[in-house]
Design an enzyme around this catalytic site. Sequence first.
Site, short mmCIF file in Angstrom:
data_model
loop_
_atom_site.label_atom_id
_atom_site.label_comp_id
_atom_site.label_asym_id
_atom_site.label_seq_id
_atom_site.Cartn_x
_atom_site.Cartn_y
_atom_site.Cartn_z
CG ASP A 483 -1.85 -0.94 1.18
OD1 ASP A 483 -2.76 -1.16 0.31
OD2 ASP A 483 -2.63 -1.18 2.46
C1 BGC Z 1 -2.61 -3.68 4.44
C2 BGC Z 1 -2.62 -4.85 3.65
C3 BGC Z 1 -1.26 -4.02 2.84
C4 BGC Z 1 -0.08 -4.23 3.49
C5 BGC Z 1 1.54 -4.29 3.09
C6 BGC Z 1 -1.80 -3.92 5.55
O1 BGC Z 1 -1.51 -3.12 6.23
O2 BGC Z 1 -3.94 -4.51 4.91
O3 BGC Z 1 -3.72 -4.88 2.75
O4 BGC Z 1 -0.69 -5.63 2.13
O5 BGC Z 1 0.14 -3.40 4.30
O6 BGC Z 1 0.95 -2.44 2.39
#
Ligand code: BGC
Length: 811
Positions: A483
């Site tokens: 993200d």
């Molecule tokens: C989110 C995931 C994401 C991960 C890496 C998490 O907080 O829930 O959807 O893939 O972070 O960024």
Amino acid sequence: MRFGHFDDQRKEYVITTPKTPYPWLNYLGNEQFFGLVSHQGGGYCFYRDARLRRLTRYRYNNVPTDSGGRYFYLNDGGDTWTPTFMPMKKELDFYECRHGLGYTQITGSRGGLRAEVLFFVPLGHTAEVHRVKLKNESGAKKSLKLFSFLEFCLWNAHDDATNFQRNFSTGEVEVEGSTIYHKTEYRERRDHYAFYHVNAPVSGFDTDRESFIGLYNGFGDPDVPCEGKSKNTVASGWSPIASHGLEVDLEPGEEKTFVFVLGYVENPREEKWERPGVINKRRARDLIGRFERTEQVSAALADLAAHWERLLSNYSIESKDEKLNRMVNIWNPYQCMVTFNMSRSASLFESGIGRGMGFRDSNQDLLGFVHLVPERARERIIDIASTQFADGSAYHQYQPLTKRGNNDVGSGFNDDPLWLILGVAAYIKETGDYGILSELVPFDNDPKNVATLFDHLKRSFDHVSNNLGPHGLPLIGRADWNDCLNLNCFSETPDESFQTTGNRTGRTAESVFIAGMFVHIGPEYAKIAEYRGLSDEAARARGEIEKMEKAVLEHGWDGEWFLRAYDFFGNKVGSKSCKEGESQILIEPQGYCVMAGIGVRTGEALKALDSVKERLDTRYGIVLNNPPYREYHVELGEISSYPPGYKENAGIFCHNNPWVMIAETVVGRGERAFEYYKKIAPAYLEDISEIHRTEPYVYSQMIAGKDAARHGEAKNSWLTGTAAWNFVAISQHLLGVRPEWDGLCVQPCIGKDVPEFTITRKCRGATYRIHVRSSGGKGVAKLTVDGQPITGHVVPYARAGSVVEIECEAS
Ligand code: BGC
């Protein structure tokens, strides 16, 4: 250092001191009604949606850390204390918290009085039961007072935490006998209320917080319990609470049990009122009647235990490694259930206000859950797919109560659509229910725009191939799995969200990770198309996948490892050519591309995994990237906003470690895979709880990496895709038992540390008992099914009801 121990027999973690390094949590509830409870009695509960139907209030990120809960105060001859230690913090002669599967039991004793409090949500009910047992262990008669306490949240937890100008005037309750009803906003648009009941006559009650606690006191020194007398207050605005006052006489050795029920009721509009202004309590009384007697409570507890016994029997292991057994048999599937239920909404690190169900997250959660209750996985798939847009893209999340896409975290994360294919494939392999593909499912919840689920998958697949960048690799959009890799964001302004801001629009930034996903997940789509008789479509899909594999090897390979991405300007992300203070290697494409089989024949896969070992591995797990970003890079976004060693900037992001474990099994290195497994599996970390800090029975999202001052310290326990992916890695790839399209695959690859084990796997109604002897290498030497040798490693599915004995000699 340990702060308790596992009790595998009872499937519990037993905490023996209230002073753990962080509040250690458990979850209550099964399908509709959920609660969080810490080892000190802190926490809250809600009906379906932590944001929109919050029953009790909690004070996040407070001082002390864990503030607000369902508390029981005892006044024993003027000595006032709480058996959960918090909030009164009086020294206890004995303390124990047993976190079990769907229940928590906390016992404290002081001055010859023992109090045991049990919290659980009975199956099929929208209520929490709190059973309080009081025992006089002194030699003299005791006359004591017991006060329950909880604080109601005014339903919408976000509004409750912000909109005081209204909320301090809306609170309303009713009191009838031993039941306190919370009915704020029931007079207008709400058709639901809550109640708190005790199965004994009360000597008094309170429903007004200020009167109960005292305006200048806290939970640790509330007026009413300290004075030993309820004030019979009826809340009018401000903060409604529920407290029962009970007088209890106990002879020496005598024990008395009280049952409290905290329930949630919905009434049809036309049945809202008993008489003007008085709520209709019929449904509440029915619910109360179910738990009036302690035998009813014991029966409900036994049902809960049997329920878990049944669920866990779908996959179990017997081996000589007791930590492995407790992870696989108890705690990892339990966490998978919790993540399936909660997604990323409510924990000590997620307020329950900010995030609903993640599109990507929930699809991945399915992978670790689908063997437990496939019917619920089916329902979830339909819910998720119903929020998809017609062009195949997706809202990043949706609210569980309304099941509608929620734009708070936006859309345009270009990995999202592919996870739906993976979730559906896992469901069909588990169940054989191909019928799901013909279900009519709306786009963006619009009943006028529907298509079959298969069509949704086609659009997911095409969304990737329709959105390729200059190197023939997938465009990343807002971000992919990570993200925080925001290649179109370019934010220079504080308070702009990295996830929803796009200051540049371009079709240049590409993700090698999504390419790896496409090569890994695309074949599942092709298989599904084939199953539907669409061989041309399957061939077309395979053609696209082949092109993508070529693009990865041509443009996504950096010489020693896979590149991570191309940024907006076409510069490489995660390359040895990156400058000092910038990451040269990131974990995601290494794990995912090798899982997809890219470069296995031609040597890139091994090289990439060796680079992971050399550059990313640490004593506490594999960091996400190295070196960490030392400065903020506007062209990369949030990843470079974290201080080195934390979260997506070189933290040990436990979610993607299992991709590397699985990748190691793809190249036949089970020993290394298991070494990685043990570094982050919580049961193996119990002895370093003072460093790790979060619960030793569940995974955390992140452990601080080697560049952080607090290397080894975990955060964000419970709600993380780590749970599902580690379960997939250990159960399906290291232990090697997984449902495939045509049968149960048995292909262990775990190394010499686990030379012999037995797996019992239930699938499609049959039971498979698989006895494995392994000399530590890769590749099944011999597979015997009911005494008959078979070739290959896929055992055809057996008739429902049959028991299949499998012997596996792995070389
Ligand atoms: C989110 C995931 C994401 C991960 C890496 C998490 O907080 O829930 O959807 O893939 O972070 O960024």
